[in-house]
Structures are given as structure tokens and as C-alpha cells.
Design a protein around this motif. Structure first.
Motif, mmCIF file in Angstrom:
data_model
loop_
_atom_site.group_PDB
_atom_site.id
_atom_site.type_symbol
_atom_site.label_atom_id
_atom_site.label_comp_id
_atom_site.label_asym_id
_atom_site.label_seq_id
_atom_site.Cartn_x
_atom_site.Cartn_y
_atom_site.Cartn_z
ATOM 1 N N SER B 65 0.856 -1.177 0.000
ATOM 2 C CA SER B 65 0.000 0.000 0.000
ATOM 3 C C SER B 65 0.898 1.234 0.000
ATOM 4 N N ALA B 66 0.378 2.343 -0.532
ATOM 5 C CA ALA B 66 1.200 3.532 -0.707
ATOM 6 C C ALA B 66 0.565 4.721 -0.024
ATOM 7 N N VAL B 91 10.713 2.614 1.223
ATOM 8 C CA VAL B 91 10.006 1.338 1.233
ATOM 9 C C VAL B 91 10.074 0.777 2.650
ATOM 10 N N LEU B 136 9.784 6.905 -6.998
ATOM 11 C CA LEU B 136 8.797 7.197 -5.977
ATOM 12 C C LEU B 136 8.621 8.676 -5.710
ATOM 13 N N LEU B 144 6.366 9.122 -2.472
ATOM 14 C CA LEU B 144 5.506 8.009 -2.128
ATOM 15 C C LEU B 144 6.228 7.116 -1.139
ATOM 16 N N GLN B 145 5.500 6.680 -0.140
ATOM 17 C CA GLN B 145 6.094 5.714 0.764
ATOM 18 C C GLN B 145 5.327 4.412 0.606
ATOM 19 N N LEU B 146 6.057 3.362 0.338
ATOM 20 C CA LEU B 146 5.406 2.078 0.110
ATOM 21 C C LEU B 146 5.492 1.242 1.373
ATOM 22 N N LEU B 174 2.946 -3.090 -9.245
ATOM 23 C CA LEU B 174 2.329 -1.954 -8.571
ATOM 24 C C LEU B 174 1.521 -1.142 -9.558
ATOM 25 N N LEU B 176 -0.670 2.426 -9.319
ATOM 26 C CA LEU B 176 -1.140 3.515 -8.465
ATOM 27 C C LEU B 176 -1.852 4.579 -9.289
#
Lengths: 244, 305
Positions: B65-66, B91, B136, B144-146, B174, B176
Motif C-alpha cells: 500500500s502507498a 520502502v 517514488l 511516495l512511501q510504500l 504496482l 497507483l
């Protein structure tokens, strides 16, 4: 605005996903998916997939034994963080809701498992859920896993969540309808006996009776549907045994 | 279960018989590359990227999830110095071994095995050279942080193998929603809050593209993967690859886990080797060679797109 909410949910007699008010989502079950557990079941309930495993009966730990030397049922309910996209990610444990769900499942099972046959023993049921959230789906999965484990039960425990919208009961709410705050009722029953009923949002007392009646009928249908999957599994197992 | 009774009564003979049987099977199968398992990608609707991997009786489900985080320049440098390189790249990896996967795990805080698994995999991913953190970034100040969560559904040996298969596949698919950063989304750096704040996308002005378009960030370089191959070495002599739970617990066995990374444009290389117990160096060398072959087989087989 409540009127616009109702039309969101029920438009021309069809719900968000195209079902009619009395239609349940797709139900499919596979038993025996994990051979190292005593009993296991994988339940597909619409978009949700639940995995339940049963370990036991086994010797109970001394701390868990109740004074009546009865059987101890422990349910561990776990929902991984990626299970639903709409909820915010929980930091830390955030387990209260999961513990409560586990407790409710334990209580429902207490009425259906023949505990006197398993004195001083412990049946552990572990449920892992992905992609959706419903107490009724969990109860269905757990009863299937118990059947696979061969634990003696009074009957097939089936559960369903019904809601009320525009003077019509809706069978099997999905996550969109549940989060909209419809008055809802989760009912688990064995045959004609209701073992568990919990209310989701505020429910008017006049709505209770028709909802209960609708839920009982729906539980019978669910039990029937899942029973067919169980029978198919048993037949396949028997054929294998006789051929081997 | 007859096998369990035999194991209880005469463990040494049981171990010998198990070994003999397995080696006979291994002789016909001829190489560890045949035990690559099976991966089902994009199976969980609620996650941005997901995969379920099955390796024998070991099953892992991985979901990604992001969320969007805001960076401040001073904080980034401090954070990059202090924390794990994978975290600095954005990540967050977590492996979970819930009670459902095996009788051995109790509920409660993550067990030692789960924490060790998380650390092993984080290190392997960070040192792999396959991770492309630039994919990211969202605008000048956001990233973005995964959150990658791998949950074990059934544990029967070779846990890092199955887990990394699922993680590689989940990161590879992925998907998004495309994000739009408004031009005037600026903050002053003298703000004395924590350096990396995790906030809802609406608060920082980063919004979903109105057309609902989706994009696939290639966080793992295309065609590459990070894979682990476990081996069990008995008496410095015999080697069993991708062992199951019983074989990992054989008395006198040393477990060697080889982490390999690469594929696509990158050459496949060994990232790290972790051992429990002693094994001769020739044996470890053989493990590494076979692991590299298996890596190629995995890329061609279950991880092929």
C-alpha cells in the motif's frame, strides 16, 4: 442528506454492485487447504477471501481451563494491513476491533460446538482475512474449518449481515453499504436457533422483526450453499480413498 | 500420522530414511531450479500491488500500500544517515508470521523469527541494487512511501524463499493512481516538526489526477527480482535445496540461505549469504552457483510477466 444516501445505495431496485436487495454475493468454499492443520477452509465471499484453520482438540493450558473442565475455544482473528484500501493504515497494534471480533466468534461457536465431548481440551481457531471485512464471513469460514477438522457440532452455523434501506431489507451488505451507516444486523444461526445477533448502526425497534426474519431465511440459504461445497469436498475425498 | 510417530520413536533412523528418500527424488529432479514455486500476481483488490507465492506447502501473501509523505530538506539528510537504507528509499518492509500459518506461532508481538525475516529481507532489498527510489518521487517536496506487508499463510520451511518471491512479484505489479502536485505547494523549512510527516494526500495538496489515470512505478528495475534460495547441508556432504520444515529441522544440518538479485538489464549476482551452523566453503560456493541458476529459472518461470 438521508434521501440522497438512500438513492446512492438503492437505485431502481438495484444496489451499488448490481444486486437485487435479496441477493447474496458469490460464496465459494474450499476445505482442507492447509494439510498441516487439523482443519482448514478458504472462503470466497464476493471480493473477500478468508482463511480459517483449526488446531485441536489438544491439551488445554492450565491457565485457560475453566472450573467446569469444559472445552476451551480460542479464536485468533487477524486482518493484514493491506486488506482494505479505504481504511487508513493502522500504526502499532490497533487490535481492539480484531479482539472484539474474535470474542464474538467465540461466543457464537460456544453454542454450536458440542463442548462436553472435548473436556479439558482446547480448540484453536485462527482466522486470517484479506480484502474486505465482515464478521459474518468470518463465522462462515470458521464453521467450515471446524467441519473439516471433524469437530462435533450441533449443526451448520451460518451467518449473514442484513441491512435496512428504504423499507426494504438488504441481504449481505458489502463494505460500501456498511460504511454508509445503514442500520444493519449480523445474525448467525443454526437451523432455526439464532446464536448470535449484533447490530451495526442504530436500528429502530420496529425494523428488528422483519430484519431477523429475513436474516434467518438468508442464513438457511447460506448454509445450503456452503453445504454443497462441503459435500463436494467429502465426495472427492471419498473417491480418492476408495481409489487408493 | 505415521511419519510423526516414527519420528518420535526413532529420530535418527527417520532422519536417514527422509534423507535417502529426498536424495532419490532430487536425483530425478536434477537441480534446485525445478523447485521454483508458483506466484499469482495482482490477486488482492484492496492493495496497490499484491502477489501470493506458493512454494511446496509454504504460502505467503504480500500486499503493497502507498501513502504520500512530505519531505523537508534538513530532515531528509538526517533521516538518511540514521535509518535503514530501505527506509530512506521510501520502502517499509514488514514480514508477519501470524498464528494461522503454523502451530508454533502464538499471537502477540512479532516473534524473533518474524523480526529476523524482516531484517534479512530488508537488507537483501537494500543491497540488491535493483531498487529505483527515483520512481517514488512526486513533485519537488513529496514522495511516495510504500508499505510492503508479507503475511505467511502456511509455514513449512524455506520462509525467506517464498516471502521474497511474493515481495518481488508484488513490487513488480504496482499500480497507483497518477498524482498531481499543485505548483504552489511550498512550505518553509524552518517548521520545527518531525522531518518526515505522514499525512493524508488531501492535506498537502497532492491530489489524484482527475482523469483517474494510473501509472506503474518501476520500483524494481524492469525484469529484475530479489530472490532467496535456501539449502540444507548435511555432514558437509549432501545438499538439499529449498528444504521443507522437516528437512530444516534435521539434526546436524547447516542451513545456508543465498540472496541473489538481478535480471533484466542487471547481471544476476549474489547479494548476501546467511548461514546457521557450519558448512565447508566448497559447499557454500556450490550453493551460490546453484542459487544463481535458480534465480534465472525463477525469472523465467513464476516471475515472468
Amino acid at each position: 442528506n438521508p434521501d440522497s444516501l438512500m438513492t446512492d445505495i438503492l437505485l431502481n431496485g438495484r444496489r451499488v454492485d448490481g444486486r437485487r436487495p435479496n441477493e447474496h454475493r458469490l460464496l465459494r468454499a474450499q476445505l482442507g487447504t492447509q494439510p498441516q492443520a487439523d482443519g482448514s477452509a478458504l472462503l470466497e465471499h464476493g471480493n473477500s477471501r478468508l482463511l480459517a484453520t483449526v488446531h485441536g482438540p489438544a491439551q488445554a493450558r492450565a491457565a485457560d481451563l475453566s472450573p467446569e473442565e469444559d472445552c476451551v475455544l480460542r479464536v485468533l482473528y487477524n486482518k493484514p494491513p493491506f486488506a482494505s484500501m479505504t481504511e487508513r493504515r493502522r500504526r502499532g497494534r490497533g487490535d481492539r476491533k480484531q479482539d472484539e471480533t474474535a470474542l464474538l466468534i467465540e461466543e457464537a461457536l460456544g453454542g454450536v460446538v458440542l463442548k462436553q465431548l472435548y473436556r479439558r481440551s482446547q480448540i484453536e481457531i485462527r482466522v486470517l482475512q484479506s480484502d474486505g471485512s465482515e464478521l459474518s464471513a468470518a463465522i462462515n469460514a470458521v464453521s467450515l474449518a471446524l467441519m473439516d477438522a471433524g469437530v462435533a457440532m450441533r449443526g451448520h452455523l451460518a451467518a449473514v449481515t442484513v441491512g435496512y434501506c428504504d423499507q426494504a431489507p438488504l441481504v449481505d451488505l458489502n463494505s460500501y453499504e456498511q460504511s454508509a451507516g445503514l442500520p444493519s444486523l449480523t445474525v448467525a444461526c443454526v437451523g432455526q436457533r439464532v446464536l448470535h445477533a449484533s447490530v451495526g448502526a442504530r436500528l429502530h425497534s420496529q425494523q428488528l422483526d422483519p430484519l431477523l426474519a429475513c436474516a434467518s431465511r438468508a442464513c438457511a440459504c447460506v448454509a445450503n450453499q456452503l453445504g454443497q461445497d462441503v459435500k463436494a469436498h467429502l465426495l472427492a475425498a471419498c473417491c480418492f480413498q476408495s481409489a487408493a | 500420522d505415521d511419519a510423526a510417530d516414527w519420528n518420535l520413536a526413532a529420530p535418527a533412523e527417520f532422519a536417514k530414511a527422509l534423507l535417502a528418500n529426498r536424495l532419490r527424488l532430487a536425483a530425478t529432479a536434477a537441480s534446485p531450479s525445478s523447485r521454483v514455486g508458483h506466484v499469482t500476481p495482482s490477486c488482492l483488490g484492496g492493495a496497490a500491488g499484491s502477489a501470493i507465492s506458493v512454494l511446496g506447502n509454504t504460502k505467503f501473501a504480500c500486499g503493497v500500500s502507498a501513502s504520500v509523505v512530505e519531505l523537508s530538506a534538513a530532515g531528509t539528510a538526517a533521516a538518511a544517515a540514521g535509518c535503514h537504507p530501505l527506509l530512506a528509499a521510501g520502502v517499509v518492509l514488514n514480514a508477519d508470521l501470524p498464528p494461522v500459518c503454523s502451530r508454533a506461532f502464538r499471537p502477540g508481538p512479532p516473534s524473533d523469527l518474524a523480526q529476523a525475516l524482516t531484517v534479512q529481507m530488508s537488507d537483501a532489498l537494500a543491497q540488491s541494487g535493483c531498487l529505483d527510489a527515483a520512481q517514488l518521487t512526486v513533485g519537488p517536496r513529496h514522495r511516495l512511501q510504500l508499505h510492503v506487508d508479507a503475511v505467511c499463510l502456511s509455514a513449512d520451511g524455506s520462509l525467506p524463499d517464498a516471502c521474497l518471491l511474493a515481495v518481488s512479484a508484488a513490487l513488480a505489479n504496482l499500480c497507483l493512481p497518477r498524482l498531481v502536485v499543485p505548483a504552489d505547494a511550498g512550505h518553509d523549512d524552518s517548521n520545527s516538526g518531525p522531518s518526515v510527516r505522514s499525512t493524508a494526500a488531501a492535506d498537502v495538496g497532492v491530489r489524484r489526477c482527475p482523469s483517474g489515470e494510473q501509472f506503474r512505478p518501476a520500483v524494481l528495475r524492469p525484469g529484475s527480482a530479489v530472490i532467496c534460495t535456501s539449502f540444507v547441508a548435511i555432514d558437509n556432504d549432501q545438499l538439499l535445496s529449498v528444504p521443507d520444515g522437516r528437512e530444516e529441522a534435521l539434526p546436524g544440518a547447516a542451513i545456508v540461505r543465498v540472496f541473489t538479485a538481478g535480471g533484466g538489464d542487471l547481471a544476476v549476482r549474489v547479494v548476501s549469504v546467511q548461514m546457521v551452523g557450519e558448512a565447508a566453503s566448497e559447499l557454500v560456493g556450490r550453493c551460490c552457483r546453484e542459487a544463481v541458476e535458480r534465480h534465472a529459472a525463477c525469472l523465467a518461470g513464476p516471475l515472468a510477466r
